[in-house]
Design a protein around this motif. Structure first.
Motif, PDB file in Angstrom:
ATOM      1  N   ALA A  72     -22.122 -26.190   4.505  1.00 38.46           N
ATOM      2  CA  ALA A  72     -21.939 -26.817   5.827  1.00 38.46           C
ATOM      3  C   ALA A  72     -23.247 -27.379   6.382  1.00 38.46           C
ATOM      4  O   ALA A  72     -23.257 -28.467   6.981  1.00 38.46           O
ATOM      5  CB  ALA A  72     -21.356 -25.789   6.788  1.00 38.46           C
ATOM      6  N   GLN A  73     -24.360 -26.669   6.175  1.00 36.11           N
ATOM      7  CA  GLN A  73     -25.651 -27.164   6.690  1.00 36.11           C
ATOM      8  C   GLN A  73     -26.050 -28.439   5.971  1.00 36.11           C
ATOM      9  O   GLN A  73     -26.529 -29.397   6.577  1.00 36.11           O
ATOM     10  CB  GLN A  73     -26.728 -26.086   6.525  1.00 36.11           C
ATOM     11  N   GLN A  74     -25.803 -28.463   4.651  1.00 35.80           N
ATOM     12  CA  GLN A  74     -26.122 -29.658   3.864  1.00 35.80           C
ATOM     13  C   GLN A  74     -25.312 -30.834   4.390  1.00 35.80           C
ATOM     14  O   GLN A  74     -25.830 -31.950   4.542  1.00 35.80           O
ATOM     15  CB  GLN A  74     -25.798 -29.423   2.389  1.00 35.80           C
ATOM     16  N   GLN A  75     -24.043 -30.575   4.751  1.00 33.46           N
ATOM     17  CA  GLN A  75     -23.205 -31.672   5.244  1.00 33.46           C
ATOM     18  C   GLN A  75     -23.708 -32.178   6.601  1.00 33.46           C
ATOM     19  O   GLN A  75     -23.762 -33.388   6.851  1.00 33.46           O
ATOM     20  CB  GLN A  75     -21.744 -31.258   5.343  1.00 33.46           C
ATOM     21  N   ALA A  76     -24.096 -31.240   7.475  1.00 34.91           N
ATOM     22  CA  ALA A  76     -24.614 -31.651   8.786  1.00 34.91           C
ATOM     23  C   ALA A  76     -25.859 -32.523   8.611  1.00 34.91           C
ATOM     24  O   ALA A  76     -25.998 -33.564   9.276  1.00 34.91           O
ATOM     25  CB  ALA A  76     -24.932 -30.405   9.612  1.00 34.91           C
ATOM     26  N   ALA A  77     -26.717 -32.162   7.657  1.00 30.26           N
ATOM     27  CA  ALA A  77     -27.930 -32.967   7.387  1.00 30.26           C
ATOM     28  C   ALA A  77     -27.548 -34.343   6.837  1.00 30.26           C
ATOM     29  O   ALA A  77     -28.128 -35.367   7.218  1.00 30.26           O
ATOM     30  CB  ALA A  77     -28.824 -32.219   6.397  1.00 30.26           C
TER      31      ALA A  77
END
Ligand code: GAL
Length: 359
Positions: free
Chosen positions: A82-87
């Motif tokens: 999820a963090q990778q997607q937000a970035a």
């Protein structure tokens, strides 16, 4: 809800049509049309993972269809992080992508990114999975997710003959990932069909685990489901397994075989992934739920093109999908239950696969 302001201009599809038909005046070379067709810009497409065949098909279909309309595409997969997607979304916003089509890894952690996008007038299409907790989702393209579960459970009721069953049958229940809004719709759809039989005692869950929280599978990971199945197999033979998608169905088939199952229980699935379609054809996996990703991509592409041209996209549901901040207007497609009997009429005649693919 902060709907974005109306823009002027025709949908790119219409502009290309004018170019093609020469309505803009008899110019067989189409040069005028080309000159007239502005560069529609780039669309950011954020997909959750490459780890499942289905999402690769979604991405490929959307790229093809956006490019056919003249859009550039900026597609990213987030490896279920999820963090990778937000970035990735932040990069797409900074790069000035004109719209974002998002298949969320965790639809509850994207509110900040979406707010930034809207502050830059970038519309948001929630793709297949509803993004929760944000007032900045413009439209939602998906399938009737509750019906997916209803179709899975109906296969179990039919195959076990529960409507006229004398003796009790056993089942264990598996659901999708708790961070995926779809997973509760699938599970609730299935339980809406199974609950009467659980109440009547014609269907029994040996583990007693009947809540979504108990049945959920983190990250939709087959290995997580298989590990849970190993703990659940206490020697009482299972007649059925509610598997929420094909990846998990295949993992559970592996766990059951490892536990010594020859004849397998009734096993459901979802996504009509090729590996599972082959197993349905061989009678190993009982069923899958077909969701035509070509059609879903078409809905998302048309929605995006309309919004970018200041038009209202076609929607057919304005009540079901409340994400906690707003009821997101949606266009829902119909899922189809596939078993061995209708596999060829649905998937081969429908051009989703060829007979050769099944070999
Ligand atoms: C759901 C999707 C299903 C399945 C699952 C696992 O959100 O609707 O089709 O693919 O994710 O990725």
């Amino acid at each position: 809800m902060t709907r974005l302001p109306i823009r002027f201009g025709l949908p790119v599809a219409a502009l290309l049509l004018i170019g093609a038909t020469g309505c803009a005046g008899a110019d067989p070379s189409g040069a005028a049309a080309d000159a007239a067709a502005p560069n529609p810009g780039t669309i950011g497409i954020a997909m959750p993972t490459r780890g499942e065949q289905r999402w690769i098909a979604d991405g490929d279909n959307m790229v093809k269809q956006f490019q056919a309309l003249g859009y550039g595409v900026d597609m990213k997969y987030a490896d279920n992080d999820a963090q990778q997607q937000a970035a990735q979304l932040d990069e797409m916003i900074d790069r000035g992508d004109r719209a974002l089509v998002i298949g969320a890894v965790d639809g509850t952690v994207l509110a900040d990114a979406l707010q930034r996008a809207h502050a830059k007038d970038i519309p948001i299409i929630s793709y297949d999975r509803l993004i929760r907790g944000s007032a900045d989702v413009d439209y939602y393209a998906s399938f009737d997710n509750f019906k997916v579960g209803v179709l899975q459970a109906t296969t179990i009721v039919n195959r076990l003959g529960l409507r006229s069953a004398g003796k009790a049958h056993t089942i264990e229940l598996f659901a999708g990932s708790a961070d995926d809004n779809n997973a509760t719709f699938f599970f609730n759809g299935a339980m809406s069909v199974l609950r009467p039989y659980l109440k009547a005692g014609t269907l029994v869950v040996p583990s007693g685990q009947t809540t979504f929280a108990q049945a959920a599978t983190a990250k939709w990971e087959g290995a997580n489901a298989a590990a849970r199945m190993k703990k659940l197999l206490t020697g009482e033979r299972l007649d059925a397994v509610l598997a929420p998608n094909d990846g998990i169905a295949r993992a559970l088939i592996g766990a059951l075989r490892e536990a010594g199952y020859g004849k397998l229980p009734v096993i459901t699935g979802q996504d009509a992934e090729l590996d599972s379609v082959k197993l349905v054809d061989q009678g190993v996996q009982t069923q899958t739920v077909y969701k035509d990703t070509r059609e879903l991509a078409k809905v998302a592409v048309q929605m995006t093109d309309k919004v970018l041209s200041g038009e209202k996209p076609e929607i057919n549901d304005t009540t079901t999908y409340d994400n906690g901040e707003e009821v997101v207007p949606a266009f829902l497609l119909q899922p189809v239950s596939v078993e061995k009997a209708n596999l060829r009429s649905v998937l081969i005649d429908g051009g989703y696969y060829s007979e050769g693919d099944l070999a």
